[in-house]
Each structure stands twice: as structure tokens, then as C-alpha cells.
Design a protein around this motif. Structure first.
Motif, mmCIF file in Angstrom:
data_model
loop_
_atom_site.group_PDB
_atom_site.id
_atom_site.type_symbol
_atom_site.label_atom_id
_atom_site.label_comp_id
_atom_site.label_asym_id
_atom_site.label_seq_id
_atom_site.Cartn_x
_atom_site.Cartn_y
_atom_site.Cartn_z
ATOM 1 N N GLN A 54 -12.384 -5.117 4.060
ATOM 2 C CA GLN A 54 -11.497 -4.001 4.383
ATOM 3 C C GLN A 54 -10.079 -4.540 4.514
ATOM 4 O OE1 GLN A 54 -11.683 -1.553 8.213
ATOM 5 N NE2 GLN A 54 -12.790 -0.274 6.744
ATOM 6 N N PHE B 136 -13.521 -0.318 -4.538
ATOM 7 C CA PHE B 136 -13.078 0.004 -3.189
ATOM 8 C C PHE B 136 -12.796 1.505 -3.073
ATOM 9 C CE2 PHE B 136 -12.702 -4.431 -2.993
ATOM 10 C CZ PHE B 136 -12.364 -4.846 -1.723
ATOM 11 N N THR B 137 -12.974 2.006 -1.868
ATOM 12 C CA THR B 137 -12.546 3.358 -1.518
ATOM 13 C C THR B 137 -11.212 3.246 -0.812
ATOM 14 O OG1 THR B 137 -14.838 4.110 -1.257
ATOM 15 C CG2 THR B 137 -13.118 5.433 -0.216
ATOM 16 N N VAL B 138 -10.200 3.954 -1.293
ATOM 17 C CA VAL B 138 -8.842 3.835 -0.765
ATOM 18 C C VAL B 138 -8.428 5.146 -0.130
ATOM 19 C CG1 VAL B 138 -6.438 3.283 -1.302
ATOM 20 C CG2 VAL B 138 -8.298 2.143 -2.548
ATOM 21 N N ALA C 290 -8.188 0.223 2.431
ATOM 22 C CA ALA C 290 -9.097 0.095 1.298
ATOM 23 C C ALA C 290 -10.362 -0.588 1.794
ATOM 24 C CB ALA C 290 -8.460 -0.726 0.176
ATOM 25 N N THR C 291 -11.508 0.026 1.515
ATOM 26 C CA THR C 291 -12.787 -0.483 1.997
ATOM 27 C C THR C 291 -13.697 -0.769 0.819
ATOM 28 O OG1 THR C 291 -12.568 0.847 4.009
ATOM 29 C CG2 THR C 291 -14.745 -0.048 3.509
ATOM 30 N N GLY D 99 0.837 -1.194 0.000
ATOM 31 C CA GLY D 99 0.000 0.000 0.000
ATOM 32 C C GLY D 99 0.863 1.231 0.000
ATOM 33 N N LEU E 29 -2.943 -1.519 -2.729
ATOM 34 C CA LEU E 29 -4.283 -1.140 -2.296
ATOM 35 C C LEU E 29 -4.972 -0.228 -3.305
ATOM 36 C CD1 LEU E 29 -3.874 -0.469 1.547
ATOM 37 C CD2 LEU E 29 -4.949 -2.435 0.441
ATOM 38 N N ARG E 30 -4.209 0.663 -3.922
ATOM 39 C CA ARG E 30 -4.804 1.605 -4.859
ATOM 40 C C ARG E 30 -5.437 0.901 -6.053
ATOM 41 N NH1 ARG E 30 -6.527 6.317 -3.732
ATOM 42 N NH2 ARG E 30 -4.639 6.675 -2.501
ATOM 43 N N LEU F 283 -7.267 -1.601 -5.985
ATOM 44 C CA LEU F 283 -8.601 -2.083 -5.642
ATOM 45 C C LEU F 283 -9.703 -1.091 -6.000
ATOM 46 C CD1 LEU F 283 -7.938 -3.794 -2.192
ATOM 47 C CD2 LEU F 283 -8.277 -4.901 -4.414
ATOM 48 N N GLU F 284 -9.322 0.139 -6.332
ATOM 49 C CA GLU F 284 -10.330 1.102 -6.782
ATOM 50 C C GLU F 284 -11.065 0.579 -8.014
ATOM 51 O OE1 GLU F 284 -8.471 5.350 -5.270
ATOM 52 O OE2 GLU F 284 -7.857 4.557 -7.244
#
Length: 216
Positions: free
Chosen positions: A171, A213-215, A180-181, A142, A205-206, A208-209
Motif C-alpha cells: 500500500q 493496484f486499486t487507486v 494505491a493498494t 499522486g 500512483l495512478r 500502478l493500476e
């Protein structure tokens, strides 16, 4: 087909990281520019095991992800949530997968990673079951390094609703405050979403957008 003038240098940087015991490269402008390109394209992450080092996404491709062994049975309805493999056992399997020198530093994260469940008191003779909160450990990175071995950690989390149904979301965290959610979804959609996440590993993690997902 357009020729990438930086491809040869970036390939050289990837190979150097993978063959370095610390994932380090020379502090020259050429290599530092290459690192910037590789970070931007999520081909490398900050190493969780060596300060100022890097790890390549392709070197993590063979690493296993860890979740409850019977998670698929839970989603199929043949396993109650209370019978899911414990977070402690999942974490122990992660520890056992690491090289011996990484196990002690990884074990230091146990209390932080294994979330304590909130136990609900029975009301009017009805025992409320604890919402599902089951551990996930997935290779990746991340904004900050992950856990030893380069693992993101998080959970599949249930959100009970007033009408007696539930929604679920995923999450994931790096070692610090990167998070990331995923979207709240019904059970079937949540299982499909989790399969997509697991199939995408390793990832930053980015990335996953792209899966909604919201990062942060």
C-alpha cells in the motif's frame, strides 16, 4: 510516423521545470495547456517541495527507494520478520538522502509515516508474532504531492490467515488521501510484485493500476 505538434512545447516545459528553482512555469495558456498534457501522461507531478510548482518524472529517476535493507533475505527465508530493519532506521536513511533544507520538514512526517505496530498478548503460552508491516519510501507522486523530496510512502503488509499461512500486499500513499493498494498475494508473488514496483519508480500512483493496484 505521426508528428506530435505539441512535442517541442512540452519538451520546453519539462526543461523549464527542471531548471526552475521552484518548478514553476509562466501562467500563459500555452504553458498551462502543456502542463495539462504532461500531467495526463504522468511526466510531471505536483512538487512536494514548492507550492504551485512541479517536478518531472525524469528528474526523479536517479533517486533511491528506501525499504528494509534485509528485505530480500526475509523473502528468501533467511531472515525472520522480527529481524527486518526497523522503520525508524529506514526513515532515517530517507532523511539523510535529502538536501539539508528539506530534512526538517520531512522529519515532521515521521510519526505519521512510521506506523505503530499492534502488539499481541500471548495466549495459552503461545506468543503470536506481530504481522509484518515494513516501511516503503519510493520516488513519485499522486493526486497530491508526496513527502519532501517527492516520495510516496507506504508499507509491505502481512495478512495472517486462519490456517496459519499469510498473504502480503503493498500500500502506497501521497501526502494526503491518495492511496494505491496492491492485491493480496502469497510470499513469492508479493516479492515479485514489489520488485516490479521498485523497478517502475518513479511513478504516479495512478500508473500502478497497470500492476493490479486499486487507486483511490
Amino acid at each position: 510516423m505521426a508528428h506530435d505538434p505539441y512535442a517541442a512545447q512540452d519538451q520546453k516545459t519539462l526543461e523549464l521545470i527542471e531548471h526552475s528553482p521552484t518548478g514553476a512555469v509562466p501562467h500563459t495558456p500555452t504553458y498551462q495547456d502543456s502542463l495539462a498534457r504532461l500531467r495526463a501522461s504522468f511526466q510531471i507531478y505536483a512538487s512536494a517541495d514548492h507550492k504551485a510548482g512541479y517536478v518531472t518524472a525524469r528528474s526523479l529517476a536517479g533517486r533511491p527507494a528506501f525499504h528494509a535493507r534485509n528485505l530480500d533475505e526475509f523473502f528468501s527465508g533467511s531472515c525472520p520478520g522480527a529481524a527486518l530493519e526497523s522503520d525508524a532506521d529506514i526513515f532515517d536513511r530517507y532523511l539523510a538522502s535529502l538536501s539539508p533544507e528539506l530534512r526538517a520538514p520531512a522529519a515532521e512526517h515521521r510519526a505519521h509515516v512510521i506506523t505503530r505496530r499492534v502488539h499481541h498478548r500471548p495466549k495459552h503460552g503461545i506468543v503470536a508474532q506481530d504481522p509484518i508491516h515494513t516501511l516503503l519510501l519510493i520516488p513519485g507522486g499522486g493526486a497530491h504531492p508526496g513527502l519532501p523530496g517527492n516520495y510516496l510512502h507506504g508499507a509491505l503488509i502481512e495478512t495472517p490467515r486462519a490456517d496459519g499461512t499469510s498473504l502480503f500486499y503493498i500500500q502506497l500513499h501521497d501526502r494526503e488521501d491518495g492511496i494505491a493498494t496492491g492485491p493480496e498475494q502469497a510470499l513469492d508473488a508479493a516479492w515479485a510484485g514489489l520488485r516490479d514496483v521498485l523497478a517502475s519508480a518513479p511513478f504516479h500512483l495512478r500508473e500502478l493500476e497497470a500492476l493490479g493496484f486499486t487507486v483511490a
